[in-house]
Write an enzyme that holds these catalytic residues in place. Structure first.
Site, PDB file in Angstrom:
ATOM      1  N   ASP A 486       0.810  -1.220   0.000  1.00 17.99           N
ATOM      2  CA  ASP A 486       0.000   0.000   0.000  1.00 17.99           C
ATOM      3  C   ASP A 486       0.838   1.262   0.000  1.00 17.99           C
ATOM      4  O   ASP A 486       0.311   2.363  -0.150  1.00 17.99           O
ATOM      5  CB  ASP A 486      -0.874   0.021   1.265  1.00 17.99           C
ATOM      6  CG  ASP A 486      -2.148  -0.766   1.098  1.00 17.99           C
ATOM      7  OD1 ASP A 486      -2.614  -0.899  -0.040  1.00 17.99           O
ATOM      8  OD2 ASP A 486      -2.666  -1.260   2.114  1.00 17.99           O
TER       9      ASP A 486
HETATM   10  C1  BGC Z   1       0.637   1.377   6.235  1.00 16.57           C
HETATM   11  C2  BGC Z   1       0.257   0.152   5.451  1.00 16.57           C
HETATM   12  C3  BGC Z   1      -1.229   0.063   5.301  1.00 16.57           C
HETATM   13  C4  BGC Z   1      -1.755   1.365   4.727  1.00 16.57           C
HETATM   14  C5  BGC Z   1      -3.243   1.367   4.524  1.00 16.57           C
HETATM   15  C6  BGC Z   1      -0.010   2.602   5.653  1.00 16.57           C
HETATM   16  O1  BGC Z   1       0.265   3.692   6.462  1.00 16.57           O
HETATM   17  O2  BGC Z   1       2.029   1.510   6.285  1.00 16.57           O
HETATM   18  O3  BGC Z   1       0.775  -1.010   6.078  1.00 16.57           O
HETATM   19  O4  BGC Z   1      -1.569  -1.008   4.472  1.00 16.57           O
HETATM   20  O5  BGC Z   1      -1.388   2.437   5.553  1.00 16.57           O
HETATM   21  O6  BGC Z   1      -3.962   1.470   5.687  1.00 16.57           O
HETATM   22  C1  NOJ Z   2      -1.471  -3.621   5.603  1.00 14.15           C
HETATM   23  C2  NOJ Z   2      -2.678  -3.720   4.737  1.00 14.15           C
HETATM   24  O1  NOJ Z   2      -3.776  -4.150   5.491  1.00 14.15           O
HETATM   25  C3  NOJ Z   2      -2.464  -4.663   3.592  1.00 14.15           C
HETATM   26  O2  NOJ Z   2      -3.600  -4.663   2.756  1.00 14.15           O
HETATM   27  C4  NOJ Z   2      -1.229  -4.290   2.843  1.00 14.15           C
HETATM   28  O3  NOJ Z   2      -1.067  -5.222   1.816  1.00 14.15           O
HETATM   29  C5  NOJ Z   2      -0.019  -4.251   3.757  1.00 14.15           C
HETATM   30  N1  NOJ Z   2      -0.274  -3.379   4.855  1.00 14.15           N
HETATM   31  C6  NOJ Z   2       1.242  -3.804   3.040  1.00 14.15           C
HETATM   32  O4  NOJ Z   2       1.228  -2.454   2.750  1.00 14.15           O
END
Ligand code: BGC
Ligand code: NOJ
Length: 820
Positions: A486
């Site tokens: 993400d």
């Molecule tokens: C985090 C991710 C997460 C994303 C969406 C980001 O700040 O680092 O792990 O998937 O937010 O919520």
């Molecule tokens: C947490 C999110 O819930 C997941 O969807 C995502 O793939 C990982 N972070 C990596 O960014």
């Protein structure tokens, strides 16, 4: 490193036993299975909600507070001038004994002070919208004890987000009713709500409070509430402000005497026409019914026994005996337990997720259900349909949906181009576990629009098509807003700190940003899709339709493999992506972040370029560049400066989260890659590094978070504090660890026609036995590894050698001997 211990495993009871309340971080547990849920820390902090932690928050909680973990369900025992709590907090009176046992869907907290023991068993009975708190008070002293007992809960005004924001309204809306020993919370019930909550105790009370300010005192704290310190309830009636619920009970205990009290925190919904029994008086019939079911110790003990039976049955489905306690306890107990929790909550409610921010993730839920499907397949089935219903006709999908409404979440929208593939991942796992192909015929809408229904199979097809229809200049998948990572926001970049990394889609037109991770994911799930089509063509007898589809998709897979080999290989590893401008990401040519883990995981699982040696080289590069003491980091070297066109990933300091943290979720991808390549020693050594029970002894203090579950991220080698864990419980790591160990390491893989046996083990592995319930069959499988890492020589089922390594499914009990 400090050698202090805060607790230990008790495998026999399937518990983790915390012996010091000052854990390095609140160590929590989850109560409830289906509708009513609670989070509970080792000092009884936390909160409850019905289905949706945002829209139906029952009790209030303050995150990230001073002190940490403030608010929960508290029992105050006033014994003379000494006031204490069984869970130590909030009074923090030094206890003579403290213990918290987190078990499967329950937590038992016991404290002792001056000859009195208070032990509280917290659980949510099956099919019940209430949390039980069974408090046992025992006089272990030689003298008669006269105690004053106060319970305490604080009501949240339902919507947990507005509860924290809209005080100009909230301070005027709060309403309660008191009836005997039950306190009812009915804020907003006079208008659009048809639900209320209640807090009951099964004994006569000598007083109560429902107004927080009166009970606590405006400038006091939970550690010196006026009513408790003075030993005098005020019988306050809340009108607005902050409603609470506190019972006051006077207790006399003879030496050796023990008394039980059953407290119940419940939730009720009434039909619109049955909301009131008199003007402003709520209809309490349903609350009475819940209370009636649980108003004695015997009834509560029975409900608790049922909960334990339920977990016995669930954990009986896959059970291994390797003789290695650390492995067995994770496989048989905690990993499976965590899978249930992530299935239930996705990424919504933990001590790192506020419950107001996120709903159920499309990709997250599909992965979670793979870890859970063997436990309760019908719930996985329902989940698949719910998820698919938030897909768009072109195969794209809402990235999240709300559990209560099951509607796609407009705040975040769609455009995450890995999402569609995960639907195939989840659905195939369900069918392989159950043999239930009928799910593919279910009529499922797009974007929940009535009239738009097509079969679930059609949803899988548009999912595949979405990738094929969105290829970039190198014929690799366009990444969209982001893929699994993400934070690799290749089209959402911006210099404005007020804009979201996730949704600032300022650069989607004409993007060249492509993802090698999606390429690998497409090949892996594409192969599954092709195999499914072939199976369907066998099943249906009319081969034409499905075999054509299989051919069409096989061609797309072949093209993808060719594209990866041509433009996705960097020499020693797979590239990660191409950015908006078409420049390489995750290449030796890059200044920082030369190699990323995700594409190594997915392209090795997909076996892309295996013949050319790419798989072996990529796996070696993971060992060489990503591996460290605590696991494999996400990228290496870490970003030391912010890269505008990469987005959030480079916003994190070195070694944390997506910037070279050990993102436990994706370590299993490489481990499975190792297993597929037959490298059992390497697979095991990666696996053991992030296996909580292995980390437990070494890192009780460094790791910080719960030693019985995986956390999302362990700080990587470039971090200021390598080895520190964060974001425990709600992570795809649970499902992936489960898939890795159950199917790839121990090697029991559900297939359409039976159970395939294909372990991949370290050379040192000893014989082991697995009990596996599979559909209507029960297998006892003993594996003799004979020092081999991979390769099954012979499978003998009920005394008869079989051809190949897949036990053909047949109902009943079977004994299986496997020689490697
Ligand atoms: C985090 C991710 C997460 C994303 C969406 C980001 O700040 O680092 O792990 O998937 O937010 O919520
Ligand atoms: C947490 C999110 O819930 C997941 O969807 C995502 O793939 C990982 N972070 C990596 O960014």
């Amino acid at each position: 490193m400090e050698n202090k211990r805060y607790g230990h495993f008790d495998d026999q009871h399937r518990e983790y036993v915390i012996t010091d309340p000052r854990t390095p971080w609140p160590w929590i547990n989850y109560l409830g299975n289906e509708d009513f849920f609670s989070l509970i820390s080792n000092t009884a902090g936390g909160y409850s909600f019905y289905k949706d932690a945002k829209f139906r928050r029952i009790t209030r909680y303050r995150y990230n507070n001073v002190p940490m973990d403030n608010g929960g369900r508290y029992f105050y025992v006033k014994d003379g001038d000494t006031v204490w709590n069984p869970g130590w907090k909030p009074m923090k009176t030094p206890l003579d004994f403290y213990e918290c046992r987190h078990g499967m869907g329950y937590t038992r907290i016991t404290g002792r002070k001056n000859g009195v023991e208070a032990s509280v068993l917290f659980f949510v009975p099956l099919k019940t919208w209430a949390e039980v708190q069974k408090l046992t008070l025992t006089n272990q002293s030689e003298e008669v004890k006269t105690l004053k007992l106060f319970s305490f809960e604080e009501w949240c005004l339902w919507n947990a987000a507005t509860d924290m924001e809209n005080f100009q309204r909230n301070f005027s809306t709060g309403e309660v009713e008191i009836e005997g020993s039950t306190i009812y919370h009915k804020t907003e019930y006079r208008e659009r709500r048809n639900h209320y909550a209640f807090y009951h105790v099964n004994t006569e009370i000598q007083g109560f409070d429902t107004d927080r300010e009166t009970f606590v005192g405006l400038y006091n704290e939970f550690s010196n509430p006026d009513a408790v310190m003075e030993g005098r309830p005020r019988n306050s009636h809340a009108h607005g402000w902050s409603p609470i619920a506190s019972h006051y009970i006077e207790v006399t205990l003879q030496p050796g005497e023990s008394k039980d009290y059953v407290f119940l925190l419940g939730y009720v919904e009434n039909p619109q026409e049955e909301k009131f029994v008199a003007p402003q008086v709520i209809n309490k019939q349903r609350a009475h019914a819940i209370i009636e079911k649980l108003d004695t110790t015997e009834k509560v003990d029975m409900a608790f026994a049922q909960l334990q039976d339920y977990w016995d049955r669930l954990l009986d489905i896959y059970n291994v005996r390797t003789g290695n306690d650390k492995l067995d306890r994770m496989v048989n107990i905690w990993n499976q337990y965590q899978c249930m929790v992530t299935f239930n909550f996705s990424r919504s409610a933990s001590f790192f997720e506020s419950g107001v921010g996120r709903g159920m993730g499309f990709r997250d839920s599909n992965q979670d259900l793979v870890g859970f499907v063997h436990q309760i397949p019908p719930r996985a089935r329902e989940r698949i349909i719910d998820i698919a219903s938030t897909q768009f006709p072109d195969g794209g999908c809402y990235h999240q949906y709300q559990p209560l409404t099951k509607r796609g979440n407009n705040d975040i929208g769609g455009g995450f181009n890995d999402d569609p593939c995960w639907l195939i991942f989840g659905t195939v796992a369900y069918i392989k576990e159950t043999g239930d192909f009928s799910i593919l015929d279910e009529m499922v809408p797009f974007d929940n629009q009535p009239g738009s229904e097509v079969t679930l199979f059609e949803h899988l097809k548009v999912s595949m098509n979405h990738v094929i229809n969105n290829l970039g200049p190198h014929l690799l998948p366009l990444i969209g807003r982001a893929d699994w990572n993400d934070c690799l926001n290749l089209n959402c970049f911006s210099w404005d700190p007020n804009e979201s990394f996730q949704t600032t889609e300022n650069k989607s037109e004409g993007t060249k940003a492509e993802s090698l991770m999606i390429a690998g994911l497409f090949v892996v799930t594409g192969k599954e899709y092709v195999a499914l089509c072939q199976k369907l063509s066998e099943n249906s007898g009319k081969s034409g339709l499905y075999s054509k589809e299989a051919e069409r998709m096989q061609a797309a897979i072949d093209a993808m493999i060719a594209a990866v080999k041509k433009d996705g290989w960097d020499g020693e590893w797979y590239l990660r992506a191409y950015d908006y401008f078409g420049r390489k990401i995750g290449s030796n040519e890059c200044e920082e972040a030369k190699i990323f883990i995700e594409s190594q995981g997915w392209c090795t699982m997909a076996e892309i370029g295996a013949e050319e040696g790419m798989v072996g080289k990529a796996l070696d590069s993971c060992k060489k560049y990503l591996e460290c003491e605590h696991g494999m980091v996400l990228n290496n070297p870490a970003f030391t400066k912010y890269v505008y066109e990469y987005g959030e990933i480079s916003s994190y300091p070195e070694g944390y989260k997506e910037n070279a943290g050990i993102f436990c979720h994706n370590n299993p991808w490489v481990i499975i890659g190792e297993c597929i390549a037959g490298r059992g020693n390497d697979a095991w050594s990666h696996y053991a590094k992030i296996l909580p029970s292995y980390v437990e002894e070494k890192y009780q203090t460094l790791h910080k978070v719960e030693p019985y579950v995986n956390c999302q991220m362990v700080a990587g080698k470039d971090a200021a504090k390598p080895g520190e864990g964060k974001n425990s419980w709600l992570t795809g790591t649970a499902a992936w660890m489960w898939l890795t160990v159950s199917q790839y390491i121990l090697g029991i893989k559900p297939q359409y026609d039976g159970l395939q046996i294909d372990p991949c083990l370290p050379e040192t592995a000893k014989d082991y036995t697995i009990q596996r319930r599979f559909r209507d069959a029960e297998y006892t499988i003993t594996i003799h590894p004979n020092g081999s890492q991979k390769g099954v020589k012979q499978v003998v089922v009920d005394g008869q050698p079989i051809e190949g390594n897949t036990i053909p499914y047949s109902a009943g009990k079977h004994t299986v001997e496997v020689t490697m």
